[in-house]
Design an enzyme around this catalytic site. Structure first.
Site, short mmCIF file in Angstrom:
data_model
loop_
_atom_site.label_atom_id
_atom_site.label_comp_id
_atom_site.label_asym_id
_atom_site.label_seq_id
_atom_site.Cartn_x
_atom_site.Cartn_y
_atom_site.Cartn_z
N TYR A 143 -16.46 -4.87 21.10
CA TYR A 143 -15.22 -4.20 20.66
C TYR A 143 -14.99 -2.92 21.44
O TYR A 143 -13.93 -2.71 22.04
CB TYR A 143 -15.28 -3.91 19.16
CG TYR A 143 -14.24 -2.89 18.70
CD1 TYR A 143 -12.88 -3.19 18.71
CD2 TYR A 143 -14.62 -1.61 18.29
CE1 TYR A 143 -11.92 -2.26 18.32
CE2 TYR A 143 -13.68 -0.67 17.90
CZ TYR A 143 -12.33 -0.99 17.91
OH TYR A 143 -11.39 -0.06 17.54
N GLY A 154 -27.28 -3.66 17.60
CA GLY A 154 -26.72 -2.60 18.45
C GLY A 154 -25.96 -1.53 17.67
O GLY A 154 -25.15 -0.80 18.25
N ALA A 179 -4.70 -4.83 18.22
CA ALA A 179 -6.06 -5.02 18.75
C ALA A 179 -6.83 -5.91 17.79
O ALA A 179 -6.48 -6.03 16.62
CB ALA A 179 -6.77 -3.66 18.87
N LYS A 204 -12.04 -1.85 24.12
CA LYS A 204 -11.15 -0.69 23.92
C LYS A 204 -11.24 0.27 25.11
O LYS A 204 -10.23 0.83 25.54
CB LYS A 204 -11.50 0.04 22.61
CG LYS A 204 -11.18 -0.71 21.34
CD LYS A 204 -9.70 -1.00 21.13
CE LYS A 204 -8.89 0.23 20.81
NZ LYS A 204 -7.47 -0.14 20.52
N THR A 247 -10.26 4.68 20.20
CA THR A 247 -11.29 4.88 19.20
C THR A 247 -12.43 5.77 19.72
O THR A 247 -12.72 5.75 20.92
CB THR A 247 -11.88 3.52 18.76
OG1 THR A 247 -13.06 3.73 18.00
CG2 THR A 247 -12.25 2.64 19.95
N ASP A 248 -13.07 6.47 18.79
CA ASP A 248 -14.24 7.29 19.17
C ASP A 248 -15.41 6.42 19.66
O ASP A 248 -16.35 6.91 20.28
CB ASP A 248 -14.69 8.17 18.00
CG ASP A 248 -15.07 7.43 16.73
OD1 ASP A 248 -15.05 6.18 16.72
OD2 ASP A 248 -15.39 8.11 15.72
N GLU A 249 -15.34 5.10 19.37
CA GLU A 249 -16.46 4.22 19.74
C GLU A 249 -16.59 4.05 21.24
O GLU A 249 -17.64 3.62 21.72
CB GLU A 249 -16.30 2.86 19.05
CG GLU A 249 -16.28 2.99 17.54
CD GLU A 249 -16.68 1.73 16.80
OE1 GLU A 249 -17.08 0.76 17.44
OE2 GLU A 249 -16.59 1.75 15.56
#
Ligand code: NAD
Ligand code: DAU
Length: 340
Positions: A150, A275, A84, A154, A126-128
């Site tokens: 990003y 952001g 990634a 994901k 990812t937790d994002e």
């Protein structure tokens, strides 16, 4: 023998996963498939370079023909996709590559999983993807509210995996990890950046008020969690994978300076990331129910990490002394200082 394709295995978490799996299991072969972007580094794989069970193949996950070739050549049973574009700041200035690799590349790998009817496709997420979580903890069924290019890319990759499970019965699993720290992390991410800057007596560029919260997890705990899901995870399922404890950036920064015996005057506040997600927080009950748990708390993880960068200065100097890194650093940080 099981044949693993580890995409993005020359990066930070992927290389740690390769080390762990070759140490843990005798009956596996590992093929690292990696495009070797700025983040790919064969030095990360030097400890396994002579292992006959390890092979390296340079290639892009977006390139259907090369993926097909490697699937056939090595008779792949299991794909673990780490490949990634991973740095949030870069996604703000160059989002195209994120959409290409993190969404389209995932689709190409899922097509390979379908064509070759492999045993498992595991996606590293990812937790994002949950977005900023101001209160409580994200559970796997929460809606996805990504806020950066990003995390949006994901989230697209995750949803493609779920679509292939639903539509074609592809045996997928997904883990959503938190902020990993440990050996071989490219020094654009905050912890290796701050540790190496502090060791060079350079300023530590802290975004905004430094009160953002992240769940810093030791990379080996993450890798063990992935293996647990490969062994015991249920097909089609998502598993959160973090420590479940958050630390503010200012606390993390002071911990690094304290461990290195450096003054807090090195902290340089700079303008915030656009952001910037204030907090991520995971509920990890689902993966814990599989029998996995963390071995490192924050203090142990940061101490082990700082020690590795102290003991392996050649590794990060080779990156930071290069023109490509210096150009990135100037572009990213110059002129952003704010008064202390
Ligand atoms: P990294 O940036 O260190 O490594 C990424 C690797 O992928 C590099 O070796 C790079 O060369 C390779 N790559 C990039 N594009 C490629 C492509 N098109 N084809 C083949 N290889 C390609 O990343 P990391 O921090 O090790 O993250 C690995 C995975 O874990 C990513 O999917 C990331 O989203 C996820 N993740 C990372 C963290 C973290 O804290 N670092 C946390 C949770 C999830
Ligand atoms: O949460 C998991 C994610 O963690 C992964 O999916 C990403 O791939 C990984 O890059 C990481 O994302 P973050 O944006 O949280 O990591 P980063 O190291 O860039 O930043 C961590 C925190 O530190 C964040 O709040 C921003 C802050 N920061 C970062 C940098 C690079 C600074 O204050 N100064 C900096 O120079």
């Amino acid at each position: 023998m099981k044949n693993f394709l580890i995409t993005g295995g020359a990066g930070f978490i992927g290389s740690n996963f390769v080390h762990l799996m070759l140490k843990k299991y005798d009956d596996i072969n590992v093929v690292v498939y990696d495009k070797m972007t700025y983040a790919g580094n064969l030095d990360n794989l030097a400890p396994v370079a002579d292992d006959p069970r390890y092979n390296f193949y340079k290639g892009d996950i977006c390139d259907h023909a090369t993926v097909d070739e490697v699937m056939q050549k090595y008779k792949i049973d299991i794909i673990v996709n780490f490949a990634a574009e991973t740095h949030v700041d870069r996604s703000l200035t160059e989002p195209g590559g994120f959409i290409q690799t993190d969404v389209y590349g995932t689709y190409i790998l899922l097509e390979a999983a379908k064509k070759y009817e492999i045993e498992r496709y595991h996606q590293i997420s990812t937790d994002e993807v949950y977005g900023a979580v101001m209160e409580g903890r994200s559970v796997e069924t929460d809606p996805l509210e990504p806020r950066s290019p990003y995390s949006a890319a994901k989230a697209g990759g995750d949803m493609m995996c779920q679509a292939y499970y639903t539509s074609f019965d592809i045996p997928i699993t997904i883990t959503r990890g938190s902020n990993n720290i440990g050996p071989y992390q490219y020094p654009e991410k905050v912890v290796p950046l701050f540790v190496s800057n502090a060791m060079e007596d350079k300023p530590l560029p802290l975004y905004g008020d430094g009160l953002q919260m992240r769940d810093y997890q030791y990379v080996l705990d993450h890798c063990e969690g992935i293996d647990t899901v490969l062994q015991k995870g249920k097909l089609g399922e998502i598993y959160n994978l973090g420590t479940g404890a958050e630390t503010t950036n200012i606390t993390m920064t002071k911990a690094i300076l304290h461990l290195l015996g450096k003054p807090e005057s090195l902290i340089q506040p700079i303008t915030d990331r656009p952001g910037h997600d204030r907090r991520y927080a995971l509920d990890c009950g689902k993966i814990q129910a599989l029998g996995w748990n963390n071995q490192y708390n924050f203090e142990m993880a940061i101490e082990a990490t700082v020690k590795w960068y102290v003991d392996n200065q050649d590794w990060w100097h080779k990156i930071k002394d290069g023109e490509r890194y210096k150009e990135y650093y100037n572009r990213q940080y110059s002129g952003r200082e704010v008064e202390k």
